[in-house]
Design an enzyme around this catalytic site. Sequence first.
Site, PDB file in Angstrom:
ATOM      1  N   GLU A 159     -30.277   0.534 -26.821  1.00  0.00           N
ATOM      2  CA  GLU A 159     -29.780   0.961 -25.520  1.00  0.00           C
ATOM      3  C   GLU A 159     -29.618  -0.220 -24.560  1.00  0.00           C
ATOM      4  O   GLU A 159     -28.689  -0.285 -23.776  1.00  0.00           O
ATOM      5  CB  GLU A 159     -30.778   1.960 -24.908  1.00  0.00           C
ATOM      6  CG  GLU A 159     -30.396   2.464 -23.537  1.00  0.00           C
ATOM      7  CD  GLU A 159     -31.351   3.548 -23.047  1.00  0.00           C
ATOM      8  OE1 GLU A 159     -32.510   3.579 -23.510  1.00  0.00           O
ATOM      9  OE2 GLU A 159     -30.920   4.373 -22.224  1.00  0.00           O
ATOM     10  N   GLU A 185     -33.849  13.535 -24.510  1.00  0.00           N
ATOM     11  CA  GLU A 185     -32.465  13.672 -24.037  1.00  0.00           C
ATOM     12  C   GLU A 185     -31.626  14.249 -25.181  1.00  0.00           C
ATOM     13  O   GLU A 185     -31.404  15.420 -25.240  1.00  0.00           O
ATOM     14  CB  GLU A 185     -31.924  12.330 -23.546  1.00  0.00           C
ATOM     15  CG  GLU A 185     -32.615  11.874 -22.277  1.00  0.00           C
ATOM     16  CD  GLU A 185     -31.794  10.916 -21.442  1.00  0.00           C
ATOM     17  OE1 GLU A 185     -30.640  11.226 -21.120  1.00  0.00           O
ATOM     18  OE2 GLU A 185     -32.345   9.842 -21.102  1.00  0.00           O
TER      19      GLU A 185
HETATM   20  C1  BGC Z   1     -28.709   8.096 -21.122  1.00  0.00           C
HETATM   21  C2  BGC Z   1     -27.471   7.269 -21.087  1.00  0.00           C
HETATM   22  C3  BGC Z   1     -26.586   7.862 -20.057  1.00  0.00           C
HETATM   23  C4  BGC Z   1     -27.298   7.629 -18.769  1.00  0.00           C
HETATM   24  C5  BGC Z   1     -26.556   7.873 -17.521  1.00  0.00           C
HETATM   25  C6  BGC Z   1     -29.379   7.944 -19.810  1.00  0.00           C
HETATM   26  O1  BGC Z   1     -30.575   8.544 -19.704  1.00  0.00           O
HETATM   27  O2  BGC Z   1     -29.522   7.802 -22.185  1.00  0.00           O
HETATM   28  O3  BGC Z   1     -27.021   6.702 -22.177  1.00  0.00           O
HETATM   29  O4  BGC Z   1     -25.277   7.499 -20.085  1.00  0.00           O
HETATM   30  O5  BGC Z   1     -28.550   8.248 -18.745  1.00  0.00           O
HETATM   31  O6  BGC Z   1     -26.572   6.741 -16.892  1.00  0.00           O
END
Ligand code: BGC
Length: 925
Positions: free
Chosen positions: A769, A497
């Site tokens: 996270e 990401e």
């Molecule tokens: C990210 C998040 C993001 C989310 C959306 C994820 O894959 O790592 O932090 O805000 O997707 O819900």
Amino acid sequence: MKLNVSVNIVFFNVLATIFLSLGATRSVGQIKVQNMLIEHMANPIGVATVKPRFSWQLVSDKRNLLQTAYEIRVANDSSALFLGKALVWNSGRVFSDSSINVSFKGRSLQSGRRYYWQVRVWGNSGKVSDWSTPAFFQMAFLNSSDWKAKWIAPGFTEDSLRASPLFRKQFNSPRKIKSATAYITAHGLYEAQINGKRIGDAYLTPGWTSYHKRLQYQVYDVTDKVIQGENAIGITLGSGWYRSHMSWDNIPDSYGKDIALLFQLNILYDDGTTEQIISDESWKSSTAEIRYSEIYNGETIDSRKEKKGWNMAEFNDNDWSGVKVSRNAMNILVATVNEPVKKHETFKPVKILTTPKGEKVIDFGQNLVGWVVVKASGRNGDTIKINHAEVLDKLGNFYTTNLRSAKSENNYVLKGGGEQTFEPHFSWQGFRYIKISGYTGQLIPENFTAVALYSDMEPTGTFTTSNPLINQLQRNIEWGQKGNFLDVPTDCPQRDERLGWTGDAQVFSRTAFFLRNGNNFFAKWLKDLAADQSPNGKVPDVIPNVLNYPNGGATGWSDASTIIPWNLYLAYGDKRLLKEQYPSMKAWVRFMTDSSRNYIWANGFHYGDWLSYMLDNDLYGRSAVTDKYLIAQCFYAHSTQLLINTAKVLGKTKDVTDYQKLLVHIKDAFMREYVTGNGRLVSGTQTAYVLALNFDMLPIHLRKQAADRLVKNIRSYGNHITTGFLGTPYICQVLSRFGKTNVAYDLLLQESFPSWLYPVKMGATTIWERWNGIRPDGTFEPASMNSFNHYAYGAIGDWMYSQMVGLDIDENGPGYKKIKIQPHIGGNLTYATATHITPYGKLSSGWKVENGKLIIDSEIPANTTATIYIPANRADAVTEAGKSITKSKDIRVGKLRNGYLELQVGSGRYIFCGEWPLNTKKESR
Ligand code: BGC
């Protein structure tokens, strides 16, 4: 040539010293001016705004200093400035207390030109400062015709791995050089050199923007690199964000397949003549040792393919290809606004180990973002492979499953014949551990150095308390910010990401602004947000938007468009930024209104209170799931409120009235749809009550009962937090606002899952996270979503600074022109202290409980005022510097309310002492 430069600098310094000493003899006061900035940067090169803004800080050893007037002067060179003659601009004496963001009002500044400036100020004591030490700024290209360079692409067909192309140009500078300035950008990333010397210390340039709409270029002073005679320019490109595989869908070529360079060197000779060396058809191209480079997957360097001396004038490039001149857009070029990514802390191995699986692993002791510099010697063709991981698994083996498809692997091929040093150039990793294969020698610490890379934003916060776990939490928050502020604010730095998720950025923004100066970093990112926003006002989920499907419009995510500009304005007082973002802010609120029926916004896709407390097989309904549309209604109201605030600041009175009417409708609709007659919310979660209270969704008479319900809920979970991304930033704020700081402390000090300290107890060195990324039994949450470096839950940092220590912004004086200090003592702490570098200078406050006394030590920067709330129940029980405050001429004693005594003070340091504990039952408000 070098001589020339240093002579200039010496002259400049000599003048400054003479000037200062002259000033000192006729000094009439203790006021000094320091930290002079242009567009929030010290001596910037490449300023694109035609009316740059000046900021400075006042210092004095006297209390209560306010500026009453200033005078700025700007000149073409330092001697003119010194003499005060032939000035480009002299503001004259301007009666004003403004010392930040003061606009240039002289005649037009010229493209590429350097200017020198000084300021002096008058204080409320009637005294005037000396002229400040001179500072400078250099303009970027102001006209598109200033660009003479042509875009060039490699002249050969790229191989399937897309080895990094090199570009080379040799040229002769016939005369003595006075100055040389390079303007560079790329499709992809670049590293540039002149005569083998690296230009600048920035990495991953030109950074990441919405490339088709805005492409930043950098400006460098390279006077010390160009020589009279033969010179060579050598530039390497990498795929970078432009065309690496991006997102979990691994989409290549987000912005195009081509990789290209744009380079211009403007030389000014001593005799006044000029010359430009530009990228054009005369350049040569080839490839060398960087055989592969992708953001997620890592870099392969085959040192056998190195082209030694390629960046020097003597090199023979006869067998190199030419280049293709390409017609890439020029009208999207913009000068860089934000601080570049630079190298920062380095780490040596804290442990070198062999895992149960037999892997050779190095532990650097800190989860960080950057890369490892490896020294190695071996045979020609030996390949060293470095893999990266954030954690070891339960058994102590190297764990990379949570990186998903990101390989995060660097391969280094040795050429033999002695020690070599390797590091990647266009790829970076998020890691604490590395696994090494193919290393023939013994693994010794000296050969491995982890380097942290992040945007070079000024550190502005320090925080420490008597509780080591809280201090570690604070460090984890800081590292979460460092690792995820890499030119754009990212969700995470390691898996596939590393994207500019809007929700994460807004959730963390208030905390971020305590820790580092985020003005320019976010000013740049918000421009991309506006650029990528749809015409109907929908804001994409990630900025820059590289997702390959329709996305955006999620509550709490798209609100980054209103929340971040407003938070920035409060933290830095930058009104121009608000003005620039206003159309984007309005468009987002319009999108929500257009999506609503009868002012209820209950449709569309939402992430909701992302990653809130959830149980598998939830037999007893303990998971904390908040109705997504209830959340949407709260953020709809909040964004509308921020738009009202902004319209007021910008003097848009009609908008103020219109949005106020809209807000009434939104809140009425909320009451109809989501609140019972007794004030119970249809979702009874912590997040629901937190948002309803924080955004003033409930009428005043229903707020107390709502706060009580929130506390009851927290108690029912045994003082555990159950909020996700959207409720977390506000929960402790709401508790303190409603006089329940003790509950906020219960949450903060909770050590078992879910809580902030649970990861700390599990050895975390960054923010996770998920509340339980690693479960108590050492197993992991599903790897599909389990990053160990995600800053969102670090949003508690805002409460720690603003409530625990009590350093807060007074909204009536943005940028800390007016300060609020209100410490919240509790949690069995014996002290808590913080500093914050505001635009006006250093603000600090700390409290200490000692021998039945409460000591509060606060320092207020010059040219600001503060309201300090001292926990007390009698004014005469409080002293300052040993004397009763009622007798101090520097302190205006205000009301005693809810256990706090209100004091008005000006700048300076104050040491208060009062009784502790107080003989009162109630907390504030
Ligand atoms: C990210 C998040 C993001 C989310 C959306 C994820 O894959 O790592 O932090 O805000 O997707 O819900």
